[in-house]
Design a protein around this motif. Structure first.
Motif, PDB file in Angstrom:
ATOM      1  N   LEU A 162       8.085 -47.225  26.522  1.00  0.00           N
ATOM      2  CA  LEU A 162       9.516 -47.163  26.247  1.00  0.00           C
ATOM      3  C   LEU A 162       9.864 -45.721  25.916  1.00  0.00           C
ATOM      4  CD1 LEU A 162      12.326 -48.308  25.065  1.00  0.00           C
ATOM      5  CD2 LEU A 162      11.060 -48.580  22.921  1.00  0.00           C
ATOM      6  N   LEU A 163      10.900 -45.181  26.554  1.00  0.00           N
ATOM      7  CA  LEU A 163      11.412 -43.846  26.226  1.00  0.00           C
ATOM      8  C   LEU A 163      12.730 -44.011  25.486  1.00  0.00           C
ATOM      9  CD1 LEU A 163      10.950 -41.401  29.265  1.00  0.00           C
ATOM     10  CD2 LEU A 163       9.601 -41.576  27.181  1.00  0.00           C
ATOM     11  N   ILE A 164      12.833 -43.377  24.308  1.00  0.00           N
ATOM     12  CA  ILE A 164      14.026 -43.593  23.494  1.00  0.00           C
ATOM     13  C   ILE A 164      14.463 -42.302  22.813  1.00  0.00           C
ATOM     14  CG2 ILE A 164      12.585 -44.375  21.557  1.00  0.00           C
ATOM     15  CD1 ILE A 164      14.957 -46.262  20.844  1.00  0.00           C
ATOM     16  N   PRO A 165      15.761 -41.977  22.886  1.00  0.00           N
ATOM     17  CA  PRO A 165      16.293 -40.859  22.095  1.00  0.00           C
ATOM     18  C   PRO A 165      16.688 -41.340  20.702  1.00  0.00           C
ATOM     19  CG  PRO A 165      17.976 -41.670  23.597  1.00  0.00           C
ATOM     20  CD  PRO A 165      16.750 -42.520  23.832  1.00  0.00           C
ATOM     21  N   TYR A 166      16.561 -40.441  19.731  1.00  0.00           N
ATOM     22  CA  TYR A 166      16.876 -40.770  18.343  1.00  0.00           C
ATOM     23  C   TYR A 166      17.118 -39.463  17.610  1.00  0.00           C
ATOM     24  CZ  TYR A 166      12.183 -39.184  16.974  1.00  0.00           C
ATOM     25  OH  TYR A 166      11.072 -38.414  16.741  1.00  0.00           O
ATOM     26  N   ASP A 167      17.569 -39.537  16.363  1.00  0.00           N
ATOM     27  CA  ASP A 167      17.679 -38.358  15.507  1.00  0.00           C
ATOM     28  C   ASP A 167      16.371 -38.190  14.741  1.00  0.00           C
ATOM     29  OD1 ASP A 167      20.005 -36.867  15.805  1.00  0.00           O
ATOM     30  OD2 ASP A 167      21.202 -38.204  14.549  1.00  0.00           O
ATOM     31  N   GLU A 168      15.837 -36.961  14.752  1.00  0.00           N
ATOM     32  CA  GLU A 168      14.535 -36.687  14.152  1.00  0.00           C
ATOM     33  C   GLU A 168      14.681 -36.132  12.738  1.00  0.00           C
ATOM     34  OE1 GLU A 168      10.677 -33.770  14.938  1.00  0.00           O
ATOM     35  OE2 GLU A 168      12.726 -33.180  15.463  1.00  0.00           O
ATOM     36  N   ASP A 169      13.997 -36.758  11.787  1.00  0.00           N
ATOM     37  CA  ASP A 169      13.972 -36.277  10.416  1.00  0.00           C
ATOM     38  C   ASP A 169      12.891 -35.205  10.271  1.00  0.00           C
ATOM     39  OD1 ASP A 169      14.754 -36.099   7.786  1.00  0.00           O
ATOM     40  OD2 ASP A 169      14.491 -38.232   7.347  1.00  0.00           O
ATOM     41  N   PHE A 170      12.757 -34.628   9.070  1.00  0.00           N
ATOM     42  CA  PHE A 170      11.796 -33.539   8.846  1.00  0.00           C
ATOM     43  C   PHE A 170      10.364 -33.984   9.112  1.00  0.00           C
ATOM     44  CE2 PHE A 170      11.940 -35.876   4.913  1.00  0.00           C
ATOM     45  CZ  PHE A 170      10.650 -35.826   4.428  1.00  0.00           C
ATOM     46  N   ASN A 171      10.076 -35.287   8.929  1.00  0.00           N
ATOM     47  CA  ASN A 171       8.720 -35.808   9.159  1.00  0.00           C
ATOM     48  C   ASN A 171       8.590 -36.472  10.530  1.00  0.00           C
ATOM     49  OD1 ASN A 171      10.293 -38.038   8.714  1.00  0.00           O
ATOM     50  ND2 ASN A 171       9.064 -38.878   7.050  1.00  0.00           N
ATOM     51  N   LYS A 210       6.056 -33.080  18.775  1.00  0.00           N
ATOM     52  CA  LYS A 210       5.794 -32.132  17.702  1.00  0.00           C
ATOM     53  C   LYS A 210       4.559 -32.497  16.873  1.00  0.00           C
ATOM     54  CE  LYS A 210      10.627 -30.693  17.304  1.00  0.00           C
ATOM     55  NZ  LYS A 210      11.799 -30.566  16.405  1.00  0.00           N
ATOM     56  N   SER A 211       3.833 -33.494  17.315  1.00  0.00           N
ATOM     57  CA  SER A 211       2.602 -33.897  16.620  1.00  0.00           C
ATOM     58  C   SER A 211       1.717 -34.640  17.605  1.00  0.00           C
ATOM     59  CB  SER A 211       2.920 -34.804  15.426  1.00  0.00           C
ATOM     60  OG  SER A 211       1.732 -35.357  14.873  1.00  0.00           O
ATOM     61  N   TRP A 212       0.390 -34.486  17.457  1.00  0.00           N
ATOM     62  CA  TRP A 212      -0.483 -35.261  18.330  1.00  0.00           C
ATOM     63  C   TRP A 212      -0.964 -36.545  17.663  1.00  0.00           C
ATOM     64  CZ3 TRP A 212      -2.031 -29.864  18.155  1.00  0.00           C
ATOM     65  CH2 TRP A 212      -2.868 -29.533  17.081  1.00  0.00           C
TER      66      TRP A 212
END
Length: 349
Positions: free
Chosen positions: A211-220, A291-293
């Motif tokens: 599933l590919l989904i756009p969202y708002d990203e928080d600091f974590n 931004k993270s593996w």
């Protein structure tokens, strides 16, 4: 197959121009005589060339885990150091068990948990390319033999007029790109992850498709609500379900974590009863982003709410000196309440 709110996602004719339905958001002109914000050069004693670090040792063959692919690794000493400390990319099941142990208070003790998951590669983004990074990771499940590079996806998106530099502000354009680049089936749904879409999303993930989904990203990196100012993309390739009882057929309990069950590979699985929509804290999406593996477990309702409030183009982006391709109607028309179900072309369900 698409929802009624969107035209069919047909592969486009590849013109090297911007479609009329989209707008290039260009940076504003800068006033004259701005101060020079270039960082000062280091003292001459620090200007001697630094020898490159020694190559990383190969991973033991028995591990069967590839290291993360880091876009821009050769340009950044900081990334190199982080890469060396991070070690191999964790498998999805191992990362979920780590999260369950680390945050056991988040997960309801009155439920048993079933994990459906697939392993994804990792790719750390550089610049506003989170959507294409998510698509590249999904490609490992959809088209593992195509060897599509991130650079190839960026070039294709720019040539088709979907993007200026790798950003993607249109779910419909992402679906067209996925079909053309990966040869997969892309189903665009709108109206959010709740309601009638909820059952389809969960069945899709239980089946093992991304599933590919756009969202708002928080600091974590978790979903938040910033009206689209922190718009980001993630790929989900699994789901953690909290159920009252695990079906008898086709599941095995984890040896390390009692109460956690996995589908038995190659066995016929009796589908579990999906948690009711009003049941909080019973569904977590297993997600990755650029931004993270590491994998993350996101509460389903939290992702749903974040996806539903993507309405505005970030003022910081509008003044950051870069150009962006934004569809007519802006972020609301391109991203809000929309997402993609991706599956191999030969799969009809």
């Amino acid at each position: 197959m698409i929802s009624p709110c969107s035209p069919p996602l047909e592969p486009p004719i590849p013109p090297a121009r911007t479609p009329a339905s989209q707008t290039i958001v260009s940076p504003p002109s800068l006033p004259p005589n701005l101060p020079n914000l270039t960082l000062p050069s280091p003292p001459s004693s620090l200007q001697a060339p630094i020898p490159p670090p020694p190559p990383l040792p190969p991973l033991p063959a028995a591990m069967g885990v590839a290291p993360p692919l880091v876009f821009g690794l050769e340009k950044s000493q900081l990334l190199k150091e982080a890469f060396e400390k991070a070690g191999p990319v964790p498998r999805s099941r191992d990362d979920v068990k780590r999260l369950l142990k680390l945050h056991k208070d988040r997960f309801r003790s009155d439920l048993q948990w079933i994990l459906f998951c697939a392993d994804l590669p990792s790719l750390i983004q550089e610049g506003p390319q989170c959507g294409l990074v998510a698509l590249w990771m999904a490609g490992a499940l959809l088209a593992p033999h195509r060897n599509i590079s991130l650079e190839g996806l960026v070039q294709m998106a720019v040539e088709r007029g979907y993007s200026a530099q790798g950003e993607m502000f249109s779910v419909a354009d992402m679906g067209k790109l996925a079909q053309e680049a990966l040869g997969c089936h892309a189903e665009l749904l709108c109206g959010g992850l709740g309601g009638p879409n909820r059952h389809r999303v969960l069945q899709h993930l239980v089946t093992g498709h991304p599933l590919l989904i756009p969202y708002d990203e928080d600091f974590n990196h978790e979903p938040c609500q910033r009206k689209g100012h922190k718009a980001h993309w993630a790929v989900s390739a699994g789901v953690l379900l909290g159920v009252q009882g695990v079906p008898c057929l086709g599941y095995v309990e984890d040896l390390e974590l009692p109460g956690l069950f996995h589908p038995m590979p190659g066995a016929a699985n009796q589908p579990p009863s999906l948690p009711e929509e009003g049941s909080s804290g019973a569904i977590y999406l297993l997600s990755k982003q650029g931004k993270s593996w590491h994998y993350q477990l996101w509460d389903y309702n939290q992702v749903r709410d974040s996806n539903l409030q993507l309405t505005d183009f970030s003022p910081m982006r509008a003044s950051d000196g870069r150009a962006y391709v934004v569809p007519t109607g802006g972020v609301r028309a391109g991203l809000c309440g929309q997402f993609l179900l991706l599956r191999p072309q030969e799969s009809s369900h």
